[in-house]
Design a protein around this motif. Structure first.
Motif, PDB file in Angstrom:
ATOM      1  N   TYR A 207       1.636   6.575  -3.217  1.00  0.00           N
ATOM      2  CA  TYR A 207       0.557   7.120  -4.050  1.00  0.00           C
ATOM      3  C   TYR A 207      -0.513   7.806  -3.223  1.00  0.00           C
ATOM      4  O   TYR A 207      -0.612   7.593  -2.013  1.00  0.00           O
ATOM      5  N   LYS A 208      -1.285   8.673  -3.898  1.00  0.00           N
ATOM      6  CA  LYS A 208      -2.399   9.363  -3.241  1.00  0.00           C
ATOM      7  C   LYS A 208      -3.677   8.866  -3.878  1.00  0.00           C
ATOM      8  O   LYS A 208      -3.813   8.889  -5.109  1.00  0.00           O
ATOM      9  N   ARG A 209      -4.607   8.427  -3.068  1.00  0.00           N
ATOM     10  CA  ARG A 209      -5.847   7.826  -3.596  1.00  0.00           C
ATOM     11  C   ARG A 209      -6.788   8.888  -4.130  1.00  0.00           C
ATOM     12  O   ARG A 209      -7.007   9.920  -3.504  1.00  0.00           O
ATOM     13  N   THR A 210      -7.361   8.589  -5.306  1.00  0.00           N
ATOM     14  CA  THR A 210      -8.275   9.535  -5.944  1.00  0.00           C
ATOM     15  C   THR A 210      -9.584   9.625  -5.182  1.00  0.00           C
ATOM     16  O   THR A 210     -10.205  10.686  -5.107  1.00  0.00           O
ATOM     17  N   GLU A 211     -10.028   8.504  -4.588  1.00  0.00           N
ATOM     18  CA  GLU A 211     -11.356   8.501  -3.979  1.00  0.00           C
ATOM     19  C   GLU A 211     -11.434   9.282  -2.669  1.00  0.00           C
ATOM     20  O   GLU A 211     -12.438   9.917  -2.380  1.00  0.00           O
ATOM     21  N   ASP A 212     -10.352   9.232  -1.861  1.00  0.00           N
ATOM     22  CA  ASP A 212     -10.464   9.916  -0.563  1.00  0.00           C
ATOM     23  C   ASP A 212      -9.233  10.738  -0.188  1.00  0.00           C
ATOM     24  O   ASP A 212      -9.191  11.341   0.887  1.00  0.00           O
ATOM     25  N   GLY A 213      -8.220  10.748  -1.061  1.00  0.00           N
ATOM     26  CA  GLY A 213      -7.056  11.599  -0.815  1.00  0.00           C
ATOM     27  C   GLY A 213      -6.039  11.042   0.162  1.00  0.00           C
ATOM     28  O   GLY A 213      -5.074  11.724   0.495  1.00  0.00           O
ATOM     29  N   ILE A 214      -6.237   9.817   0.625  1.00  0.00           N
ATOM     30  CA  ILE A 214      -5.288   9.232   1.577  1.00  0.00           C
ATOM     31  C   ILE A 214      -3.982   8.913   0.850  1.00  0.00           C
ATOM     32  O   ILE A 214      -3.993   8.391  -0.255  1.00  0.00           O
ATOM     33  N   VAL A 215      -2.850   9.266   1.470  1.00  0.00           N
ATOM     34  CA  VAL A 215      -1.531   8.955   0.909  1.00  0.00           C
ATOM     35  C   VAL A 215      -1.058   7.636   1.523  1.00  0.00           C
ATOM     36  O   VAL A 215      -1.014   7.491   2.743  1.00  0.00           O
ATOM     37  N   LEU A 216      -0.763   6.675   0.652  1.00  0.00           N
ATOM     38  CA  LEU A 216      -0.398   5.338   1.131  1.00  0.00           C
ATOM     39  C   LEU A 216       0.893   4.851   0.482  1.00  0.00           C
ATOM     40  O   LEU A 216       1.353   5.416  -0.506  1.00  0.00           O
ATOM     41  N   VAL A 217       1.455   3.794   1.063  1.00  0.00           N
ATOM     42  CA  VAL A 217       2.632   3.135   0.480  1.00  0.00           C
ATOM     43  C   VAL A 217       2.261   1.681   0.175  1.00  0.00           C
ATOM     44  O   VAL A 217       1.763   0.969   1.044  1.00  0.00           O
ATOM     45  N   ASN A 218       2.490   1.279  -1.073  1.00  0.00           N
ATOM     46  CA  ASN A 218       2.341  -0.120  -1.435  1.00  0.00           C
ATOM     47  C   ASN A 218       3.657  -0.813  -1.066  1.00  0.00           C
ATOM     48  O   ASN A 218       4.653  -0.708  -1.778  1.00  0.00           O
ATOM     49  N   GLU A 219       3.643  -1.523   0.062  1.00  0.00           N
ATOM     50  CA  GLU A 219       4.907  -2.005   0.621  1.00  0.00           C
ATOM     51  C   GLU A 219       5.611  -3.046  -0.229  1.00  0.00           C
ATOM     52  O   GLU A 219       6.833  -3.198  -0.138  1.00  0.00           O
ATOM     53  N   SER A 220       4.864  -3.749  -1.070  1.00  0.00           N
ATOM     54  CA  SER A 220       5.540  -4.767  -1.884  1.00  0.00           C
ATOM     55  C   SER A 220       6.283  -4.141  -3.064  1.00  0.00           C
ATOM     56  O   SER A 220       7.091  -4.796  -3.713  1.00  0.00           O
ATOM     57  N   ASP A 221       6.017  -2.859  -3.354  1.00  0.00           N
ATOM     58  CA  ASP A 221       6.738  -2.158  -4.416  1.00  0.00           C
ATOM     59  C   ASP A 221       7.832  -1.242  -3.881  1.00  0.00           C
ATOM     60  O   ASP A 221       8.631  -0.709  -4.643  1.00  0.00           O
ATOM     61  N   CYS A 222       7.857  -1.032  -2.560  1.00  0.00           N
ATOM     62  CA  CYS A 222       8.803  -0.083  -1.965  1.00  0.00           C
ATOM     63  C   CYS A 222      10.205  -0.686  -1.944  1.00  0.00           C
ATOM     64  O   CYS A 222      10.402  -1.798  -1.467  1.00  0.00           O
ATOM     65  N   ILE A 223      11.191   0.069  -2.492  1.00  0.00           N
ATOM     66  CA  ILE A 223      12.569  -0.434  -2.474  1.00  0.00           C
ATOM     67  C   ILE A 223      13.349   0.119  -1.277  1.00  0.00           C
ATOM     68  O   ILE A 223      14.524  -0.171  -1.120  1.00  0.00           O
ATOM     69  N   GLY A 224      12.698   0.952  -0.474  1.00  0.00           N
ATOM     70  CA  GLY A 224      13.359   1.481   0.723  1.00  0.00           C
ATOM     71  C   GLY A 224      14.487   2.448   0.414  1.00  0.00           C
ATOM     72  O   GLY A 224      15.533   2.417   1.056  1.00  0.00           O
ATOM     73  N   CYS A 225      14.289   3.315  -0.572  1.00  0.00           N
ATOM     74  CA  CYS A 225      15.348   4.275  -0.916  1.00  0.00           C
ATOM     75  C   CYS A 225      15.318   5.479   0.020  1.00  0.00           C
ATOM     76  O   CYS A 225      16.312   6.193   0.149  1.00  0.00           O
ATOM     77  N   GLY A 226      14.184   5.710   0.662  1.00  0.00           N
ATOM     78  CA  GLY A 226      14.105   6.774   1.664  1.00  0.00           C
ATOM     79  C   GLY A 226      13.879   8.166   1.109  1.00  0.00           C
ATOM     80  O   GLY A 226      13.823   9.132   1.862  1.00  0.00           O
ATOM     81  N   LEU A 227      13.744   8.267  -0.208  1.00  0.00           N
ATOM     82  CA  LEU A 227      13.627   9.592  -0.812  1.00  0.00           C
ATOM     83  C   LEU A 227      12.342  10.311  -0.389  1.00  0.00           C
ATOM     84  O   LEU A 227      12.327  11.527  -0.207  1.00  0.00           O
ATOM     85  N   CYS A 228      11.243   9.557  -0.216  1.00  0.00           N
ATOM     86  CA  CYS A 228       9.977  10.177   0.174  1.00  0.00           C
ATOM     87  C   CYS A 228      10.082  10.795   1.562  1.00  0.00           C
ATOM     88  O   CYS A 228       9.533  11.859   1.833  1.00  0.00           O
ATOM     89  N   ALA A 229      10.852  10.106   2.443  1.00  0.00           N
ATOM     90  CA  ALA A 229      11.030  10.648   3.793  1.00  0.00           C
ATOM     91  C   ALA A 229      11.867  11.933   3.747  1.00  0.00           C
ATOM     92  O   ALA A 229      11.612  12.868   4.499  1.00  0.00           O
ATOM     93  N   TRP A 230      12.824  11.976   2.834  1.00  0.00           N
ATOM     94  CA  TRP A 230      13.618  13.189   2.660  1.00  0.00           C
ATOM     95  C   TRP A 230      12.750  14.349   2.197  1.00  0.00           C
ATOM     96  O   TRP A 230      12.938  15.485   2.604  1.00  0.00           O
ATOM     97  N   SER A 231      11.803  14.045   1.316  1.00  0.00           N
ATOM     98  CA  SER A 231      11.037  15.122   0.685  1.00  0.00           C
ATOM     99  C   SER A 231       9.953  15.673   1.597  1.00  0.00           C
ATOM    100  O   SER A 231       9.430  16.750   1.351  1.00  0.00           O
ATOM    101  N   CYS A 232       9.605  14.930   2.660  1.00  0.00           N
ATOM    102  CA  CYS A 232       8.526  15.377   3.555  1.00  0.00           C
ATOM    103  C   CYS A 232       9.061  16.389   4.561  1.00  0.00           C
ATOM    104  O   CYS A 232       9.945  16.079   5.340  1.00  0.00           O
TER     105      CYS A 232
END
Lengths: 248, 291
Positions: free
Chosen positions: A100-125
């Motif tokens: 997700y991208k934070r509304t307050e400061d624009g930082i892009v973060l990963v909530n690790e307890s929700d991450c299933i490790g599919c790797g798709l975000c790494a593909w898209s970057c």
């Protein structure tokens, strides 16, 4: 939600000066140290002391050579980490909402307890800013040291990303790139700060300052080697030792 | 891109199973009772097996249920949701068919549409990737859909329809490769734009960030095996579509011909899907002086 915010209150990010970076990799090490021992899962190494060491890093320094015909080559050290893009493709592809991208400061973060490790975000970057941790099975990325910059338990001068704090050359700057009057915005305006791969349409927040044009070195001062050395007089204890030994 | 076996098995198997569901849902194959059960079971086994295989690709498979949440923005999430919807719709249709010999037209149509949409969602996971120019095209969904439909028709014992679909697949597959080979160049991305140093001269990588490898290079800068790409393409084309099309269109229809066509198609399909991943160049390779 993994939809991107329409706009963010701030656009916190880095400005990296390619003219100043000396390629010492201190930012790589300090990033690894801070982020392996603080927020989120540690950045693991596999076979760290063996023949094929592999590890998770959030920041890496590449070195490029730029060459024009009939001119000497120019070396540019090139640190690369998450650019905290405004149109971050890594956020919208995430199936769980972990990215997700934070509304307050624009930082892009990963909530690790929700991450299933599919790797798709790494593909898209396009920039290779995300790395899957081999041991934890979750995606790791630059947090812009979110656990430092707002941290009131550490001295104020330390409340910047670890890479910025550690850079001995002063090649890394941190600030709000959404505010045209901030130091980083002025720096970008003055030095012609640029986006990486703008054709990918990601609108990166982080900017890179291009190397200054080098004056072609034609003449060398031939007398320089003959200048007399000016030895400084040592003071304090060493000075006393020096004078005493001289007398013996 | 790294051709992970789990993802190759997932896309091929689930594609075939969903393709079969399309044809069964549309009312093809005039059977009932146990024979109907066998076909339904094959469809479910293929889709279920594919989905199960995809779990092996995850770092945290036990959290897979969380992936159904972001269907508003994520194609992967949509694919998950649609798979379950399809299984529900088709399951109900199949139950009524097997046990009460009722084939409800509109329910079958709904299941078939949902199955097609699922294949489309799978293909969009790849087609949406701007960072992987070869995939970033409408040809990717077209190719996935036609493979699923042709394979599904073959499994549903529709020899003539399958033969025609395989015949269509031959030129489409060639177009996919020809266009794909030019895709990276067409983006305008090179080491100059990747580093922003392009206007200063010719850029080349002087030193990698580290002496070994890393996750990015293993996952996205997969260059092993590309030297055999030309041979494998021919192999994928002949076995994946050309030979099955010839068998189904020019030979008298029989059980043994159909089974031979299925076996041959499967071999070609795996080769095709392996190439789909192995040949896909990610722009991050530019930072490593590779493609």
């Amino acid at each position: 939600m993994t939809t991107l915010p329409q706009s963010t209150d701030k656009k916190l990010g880095l400005v990296i000066d390619l003219d100043t970076c000396v390629g010492c990799h201190a930012c790589v090490i300090s990033c690894k140290e801070w982020n392996t021992s603080n927020y989120g899962a540690p950045l693991s190494d596999v076979d760290a002391y063996g023949g094929n060491p592999v590890g998770t890093f959030l920041n890496r320094v590449h070195s490029f050579e730029v060459k024009q015909e009939n001119k000497p080559a120019q070396v540019t050290h090139f640190p690369k980490s998450c650019l905290h893009c405004e149109d971050a493709p890594c956020v919208t592809v995430c199936p769980t909402g972990a990215s997700y991208k934070r509304t307050e400061d624009g930082i892009v973060l990963v909530n690790e307890s929700d991450c299933i490790g599919c790797g798709l975000c790494a593909w898209s970057c396009p920039y290779g800013a995300r790395e899957m941790d081999a041991l934890e099975g979750v995606m790791k990325k630059c947090t812009l040291c979110v656990d430092r910059i707002y941290n009131e338990n550490i001295p104020e001068r330390d409340r910047v990303p670890s890479c910025v704090r550690t850079c001995p050359a002063g090649a890394r700057h941190f600030g709000d790139l959404g505010d045209p009057d901030s130091d980083v915005s002025k720096l970008v305006a003055e030095r012609g700060g640029m986006d990486l791969m703008p054709e990918q349409g990601t609108k990166p927040v982080n900017k890179y300052l291009p190397p200054r044009p080098k004056a072609d070195v034609e003449e060398i001062d031939v007398l320089a080697p003959f200048l007399q050395r000016q030895d400084e007089e040592a003071g304090g204890f060493l000075g006393w030792l020096d004078r005493t030994l001289e007398k013996l | 891109m790294h051709p992970a076996p789990s993802v190759i098995i997932f896309t091929t198997m689930s594609g075939l199973g969903l393709g079969l569901m399309v044809f069964l849902g549309l009312g093809f194959l005039d059977v009932s009772g146990f024979v109907a059960f066998v076909f339904v079971a094959i469809a479910f086994a293929l889709l279920g097996g594919g989905l199960l295989s995809s779990l092996f690709h995850l770092g945290h498979p036990e959290r897979f249920i969380k992936a159904l949440r972001q269907w508003r923005s994520s194609w992967l999430s949509r694919e998950g949701v649609l798979s379950f919807v399809t299984m529900g719709l088709f399951g109900l249709y199949a139950l009524l068919w097997i046990f009460w010999d009722m084939r409800i037209g509109w329910l079958g149509l709904l299941a078939a549409a949902s199955a097609l949409l699922t294949v489309f969602a799978t293909s969009m996971i790849y087609a949406q990737m701007k960072s992987i120019p070869r995939w970033n095209s409408f040809l990717t969904p077209a190719m996935f859909l036609l493979y699923a439909l042709a394979g599904g028709a073959l499994l549903a014992a529709q020899s003539y329809v399958a033969g025609l679909l395989f015949l269509l697949l031959v030129p489409l597959q060639v177009i996919v490769w020809v266009v794909g080979d030019r895709a990276f160049g067409a983006t305008g991305s090179d080491m100059g734009t990747a580093t922003g140093l392009g206007n200063l001269g010719k850029v080349r990588l002087l030193e990698k960030p580290h002496s070994g490898t890393n996750y990015l290079m293993k996952e996205m800068v997969y260059v092993i095996g590309r030297k055999h790409a030309a041979k494998l393409r021919l192999f994928a084309l002949v076995f994946g579509s050309l030979l099955p099309a010839s068998l189904l269109l020019f030979f008298p229809h029989s059980m043994s011909i159909a089974f031979a066509a299925i076996a041959i198609h499967l071999v070609g399909l795996f080769a095709q899907r392996w190439l789909f991943f192995a040949e896909a160049e990610h722009v991050v390779g530019l930072y490593y002086g590779q493609r």
